[in-house]
Design a protein around this motif. Structure first.
Motif, PDB file in Angstrom:
ATOM      1  N   ILE A 196     -18.350  13.897  14.975  1.00 54.46           N
ATOM      2  CA  ILE A 196     -17.260  14.264  15.770  1.00 54.46           C
ATOM      3  C   ILE A 196     -17.193  15.808  15.976  1.00 54.46           C
ATOM      4  CG2 ILE A 196     -14.514  14.619  15.917  1.00 54.46           C
ATOM      5  CD1 ILE A 196     -15.497  12.013  16.635  1.00 54.46           C
ATOM      6  N   ASN A 197     -17.335  16.522  14.657  1.00 55.20           N
ATOM      7  CA  ASN A 197     -17.728  18.154  14.694  1.00 55.20           C
ATOM      8  C   ASN A 197     -18.947  18.521  15.548  1.00 55.20           C
ATOM      9  OD1 ASN A 197     -15.432  18.373  13.129  1.00 55.20           O
ATOM     10  ND2 ASN A 197     -16.634  18.161  11.279  1.00 55.20           N
ATOM     11  N   GLU A 198     -19.804  17.649  15.568  1.00 56.83           N
ATOM     12  CA  GLU A 198     -21.231  18.044  16.270  1.00 56.83           C
ATOM     13  C   GLU A 198     -20.880  17.860  18.008  1.00 56.83           C
ATOM     14  OE1 GLU A 198     -24.436  15.422  15.250  1.00 56.83           O
ATOM     15  OE2 GLU A 198     -24.704  16.436  13.162  1.00 56.83           O
ATOM     16  N   LEU A 199     -20.046  16.927  18.264  1.00 50.57           N
ATOM     17  CA  LEU A 199     -19.794  16.785  19.778  1.00 50.57           C
ATOM     18  C   LEU A 199     -18.736  17.762  19.885  1.00 50.57           C
ATOM     19  CD1 LEU A 199     -19.704  15.155  22.307  1.00 50.57           C
ATOM     20  CD2 LEU A 199     -18.016  13.459  21.211  1.00 50.57           C
ATOM     21  N   ALA A 200     -17.745  18.254  19.015  1.00 50.24           N
ATOM     22  CA  ALA A 200     -16.948  19.346  19.376  1.00 50.24           C
ATOM     23  C   ALA A 200     -17.671  20.781  19.717  1.00 50.24           C
ATOM     24  CB  ALA A 200     -15.902  19.538  18.459  1.00 50.24           C
ATOM     25  N   ALA A 201     -18.588  21.060  18.960  1.00 53.83           N
ATOM     26  CA  ALA A 201     -19.470  22.094  19.246  1.00 53.83           C
ATOM     27  C   ALA A 201     -20.210  21.995  20.716  1.00 53.83           C
ATOM     28  CB  ALA A 201     -20.441  22.154  17.951  1.00 53.83           C
ATOM     29  N   GLN A 224     -17.634  22.593  23.176  1.00 51.89           N
ATOM     30  CA  GLN A 224     -17.301  24.223  23.192  1.00 51.89           C
ATOM     31  C   GLN A 224     -18.309  24.657  24.112  1.00 51.89           C
ATOM     32  OE1 GLN A 224     -16.702  25.082  19.104  1.00 51.89           O
ATOM     33  NE2 GLN A 224     -14.518  25.443  19.612  1.00 51.89           N
ATOM     34  N   GLN A 225     -19.515  24.254  24.041  1.00 50.80           N
ATOM     35  CA  GLN A 225     -20.686  25.151  24.698  1.00 50.80           C
ATOM     36  C   GLN A 225     -20.558  24.798  26.222  1.00 50.80           C
ATOM     37  OE1 GLN A 225     -24.422  25.014  22.591  1.00 50.80           O
ATOM     38  NE2 GLN A 225     -25.313  26.313  24.273  1.00 50.80           N
ATOM     39  N   HIS A 226     -20.647  23.161  26.358  1.00 50.53           N
ATOM     40  CA  HIS A 226     -20.925  22.889  27.827  1.00 50.53           C
ATOM     41  C   HIS A 226     -19.684  22.122  28.600  1.00 50.53           C
ATOM     42  CE1 HIS A 226     -25.289  23.348  26.816  1.00 50.53           C
ATOM     43  NE2 HIS A 226     -24.902  22.351  25.468  1.00 50.53           N
ATOM     44  N   GLY A 227     -18.726  21.965  27.533  1.00 45.83           N
ATOM     45  CA  GLY A 227     -17.461  21.237  28.240  1.00 45.83           C
ATOM     46  C   GLY A 227     -17.618  19.825  28.449  1.00 45.83           C
ATOM     47  N   ILE A 228     -16.719  19.141  28.986  1.00 44.45           N
ATOM     48  CA  ILE A 228     -16.585  17.397  28.999  1.00 44.45           C
ATOM     49  C   ILE A 228     -17.441  17.518  30.118  1.00 44.45           C
ATOM     50  CG2 ILE A 228     -15.203  15.606  29.100  1.00 44.45           C
ATOM     51  CD1 ILE A 228     -14.710  16.685  26.742  1.00 44.45           C
ATOM     52  N   ILE A 229     -18.829  16.716  29.867  1.00 43.43           N
ATOM     53  CA  ILE A 229     -19.681  16.429  30.948  1.00 43.43           C
ATOM     54  C   ILE A 229     -19.315  15.332  31.380  1.00 43.43           C
ATOM     55  CG2 ILE A 229     -22.215  15.554  31.182  1.00 43.43           C
ATOM     56  CD1 ILE A 229     -22.974  17.607  28.765  1.00 43.43           C
ATOM     57  N   GLN A 230     -18.766  14.143  30.825  1.00 41.73           N
ATOM     58  CA  GLN A 230     -18.228  12.815  31.517  1.00 41.73           C
ATOM     59  C   GLN A 230     -16.782  12.749  31.202  1.00 41.73           C
ATOM     60  OE1 GLN A 230     -20.262   9.369  30.644  1.00 41.73           O
ATOM     61  NE2 GLN A 230     -19.383   8.285  32.184  1.00 41.73           N
ATOM     62  N   PRO A 231     -15.884  12.669  32.169  1.00 42.36           N
ATOM     63  CA  PRO A 231     -14.578  12.263  32.173  1.00 42.36           C
ATOM     64  C   PRO A 231     -14.386  11.164  31.127  1.00 42.36           C
ATOM     65  CG  PRO A 231     -14.968  12.780  34.294  1.00 42.36           C
ATOM     66  CD  PRO A 231     -16.166  12.474  33.692  1.00 42.36           C
ATOM     67  N   ILE A 232     -13.119  11.193  30.187  1.00 37.79           N
ATOM     68  CA  ILE A 232     -13.038   9.556  29.637  1.00 37.79           C
ATOM     69  C   ILE A 232     -12.222   8.914  30.698  1.00 37.79           C
ATOM     70  CG2 ILE A 232     -12.626  11.021  27.338  1.00 37.79           C
ATOM     71  CD1 ILE A 232      -9.551  10.734  27.667  1.00 37.79           C
ATOM     72  N   ARG A 237     -14.687  11.712  22.522  1.00 40.20           N
ATOM     73  CA  ARG A 237     -14.567  12.724  23.076  1.00 40.20           C
ATOM     74  C   ARG A 237     -12.987  13.456  23.083  1.00 40.20           C
ATOM     75  NH1 ARG A 237     -16.470  10.326  28.672  1.00 40.20           N
ATOM     76  NH2 ARG A 237     -16.709   8.525  27.146  1.00 40.20           N
ATOM     77  N   TYR A 238     -12.353  12.316  23.131  1.00 34.13           N
ATOM     78  CA  TYR A 238     -10.886  12.853  22.702  1.00 34.13           C
ATOM     79  C   TYR A 238     -10.535  13.432  21.603  1.00 34.13           C
ATOM     80  CZ  TYR A 238      -6.015  11.867  21.328  1.00 34.13           C
ATOM     81  OH  TYR A 238      -4.738  11.777  20.859  1.00 34.13           O
ATOM     82  N   ARG A 239     -11.157  12.994  20.362  1.00 28.43           N
ATOM     83  CA  ARG A 239     -11.112  13.357  19.131  1.00 28.43           C
ATOM     84  C   ARG A 239     -11.766  14.951  18.948  1.00 28.43           C
ATOM     85  NH1 ARG A 239      -9.897   9.804  14.631  1.00 28.43           N
ATOM     86  NH2 ARG A 239      -9.030   7.762  15.406  1.00 28.43           N
ATOM     87  N   ALA A 240     -12.895  14.857  19.648  1.00 26.71           N
ATOM     88  CA  ALA A 240     -13.565  16.083  19.499  1.00 26.71           C
ATOM     89  C   ALA A 240     -13.034  17.157  20.288  1.00 26.71           C
ATOM     90  CB  ALA A 240     -15.208  15.993  20.056  1.00 26.71           C
ATOM     91  N   SER A 241     -12.335  16.932  21.532  1.00 25.16           N
ATOM     92  CA  SER A 241     -11.399  17.820  21.980  1.00 25.16           C
ATOM     93  C   SER A 241     -10.307  18.257  21.355  1.00 25.16           C
ATOM     94  CB  SER A 241     -10.908  17.310  23.435  1.00 25.16           C
ATOM     95  OG  SER A 241     -11.900  16.937  24.354  1.00 25.16           O
ATOM     96  N   GLN A 242      -9.502  17.378  20.125  1.00 26.98           N
ATOM     97  CA  GLN A 242      -8.573  17.998  19.451  1.00 26.98           C
ATOM     98  C   GLN A 242      -9.215  18.793  18.748  1.00 26.98           C
ATOM     99  OE1 GLN A 242      -7.595  13.775  18.283  1.00 26.98           O
ATOM    100  NE2 GLN A 242      -5.323  14.324  19.083  1.00 26.98           N
ATOM    101  N   VAL A 243     -10.488  18.781  17.961  1.00 29.68           N
ATOM    102  CA  VAL A 243     -10.870  19.879  17.108  1.00 29.68           C
ATOM    103  C   VAL A 243     -11.197  20.988  17.649  1.00 29.68           C
ATOM    104  CG1 VAL A 243     -13.024  20.369  15.696  1.00 29.68           C
ATOM    105  CG2 VAL A 243     -12.378  17.809  15.708  1.00 29.68           C
ATOM    106  N   CYS A 244     -11.698  21.071  19.161  1.00 26.37           N
ATOM    107  CA  CYS A 244     -11.715  22.266  19.793  1.00 26.37           C
ATOM    108  C   CYS A 244     -10.496  22.983  20.019  1.00 26.37           C
ATOM    109  CB  CYS A 244     -12.386  22.043  21.108  1.00 26.37           C
ATOM    110  SG  CYS A 244     -14.104  21.362  20.798  1.00 26.37           S
ATOM    111  N   GLY A 245      -9.272  22.445  19.731  1.00 24.13           N
ATOM    112  CA  GLY A 245      -7.950  22.871  20.202  1.00 24.13           C
ATOM    113  C   GLY A 245      -7.603  22.890  21.691  1.00 24.13           C
TER     114      GLY A 245
END
Length: 284
Positions: A48-53, A56-64, A81-89
């Motif tokens: 999840i943390n890797e996905l969050a990183a 942060q760099q590329h944004g959400i490439i594919q919508p949920i 993607r939802y959980r990673a977005s939470q990590v990103c704030g």
């Protein structure tokens, strides 16, 4: 609610695709809730943390993909993607709203994860059983729905019969599916647990565990008492033989304490009619 699901993979997976007609909207994370039919119970924090990183760099490439529910939205595909977005704030996430039934949502959640090999063996077993129970499916029907063989389905469902501690070993990956299959045939839960713990401690291969199971089964067989068959009364043997000649069928006489019964076996309706005629002729 219908008791049968859709037409299988070909009918369900297109529901996860996004085409030109689909409208992408921004939905507040606070209005989203996880899919209650999501079979995956654990999410790897590092993943999840890797996905969050990456987000942060590329944004959400594919919508949920979500559907509208009573209070907000329910996630159909994209919980990582939802959980990673939470990590990103992040405050919102890109999403496509689809109209899907409970049946479709439940099967999509299972198929999506199984196809991507995101589930552990116990999660798959629980998800298969949930589909069977929720929609009154047979193993054959479930096999067709998820594109797996019936033996594959049956092997996973058998895991649900393991003792709770052993289920946890399989769930955590400390015991493989192959190891679980090796011990699941044992009748004694204590033996299953003991061998599972030994396999983990000694780091046995599946083959080594199978050999230990065989040794245990051989010991159990040796302890079983040998039942001696009772010697049949010669008089009863003679009577059975006489009746067999009269009625031309298998005859069994069972008796105990001067009481008993006579059994005449028949093998078809015509055979039954023949015996009834003979019996009525003897009685009249």
């Amino acid at each position: 609610m219908s008791k049968r699901l859709g037409k299988g993979l070909d009918a369900l997976l297109p529901a996860l695709s996004i085409n030109e007609d689909d409208k992408v909207v921004e939905i507040p994370l606070s209005q989203l809730r996880p899919n209650p039919y999501q079979p995956r119970r654990t999410f790897n924090d590092d993943s999840i943390n890797e996905l969050a990183a990456s987000i942060q760099q590329h944004g959400i490439i594919q919508p949920i993909i979500v559907r509208t529910v009573l209070k907000g939205y329910e996630i159909i595909a994209g919980e990582r993607r939802y959980r990673a977005s939470q990590v990103c704030g992040m405050a919102t996430i890109s999403a496509v709203v689809k109209k899907l039934s409970d049946q479709q949502v439940m099967e999509i959640a299972l198929i999506e994860n199984v196809q991507r090999e995101d589930l552990n063996a116990m999660e798959i077993a629980v998800a298969y059983q949930a589909l069977i129970d929720q929609f009154s499916l047979t193993q054959e029907e479930l096999s067709a729905k998820v594109g797996k063989s019936r033996s594959h389905i049956a092997n996973f469902l058998r895991l649900l019969n393991l003792p709770e501690d052993v289920k946890q070993y399989v769930s955590r990956g400390t015991l493989s599916m192959g190891h679980a299959k090796a011990i699941i045939g044992l009748k004694d839960p204590k033996s299953i647990k003991a061998l599972a713990e030994l396999a983990i401690k000694e780091q046995w291969s599946v083959r080594e565990l199978e050999e230990e199971v065989k040794k245990l089964e051989d010991k159990t067989d040796q302890k079983k008492p040998v039942l001696k068959s009772k010697k049949k009364d010669p008089y009863i043997n003679q009577l059975e033989e006489s009746l067999r000649e009269v009625y031309r069928t298998t005859v069994k006489i069972k008796h105990s304490n001067n009481k008993g019964k006579i059994e005449l076996l028949y093998y078809s309706k015509d055979d039954l009619d023949r015996l009834l005629e003979l019996l009525q002729g003897k009685i009249s």
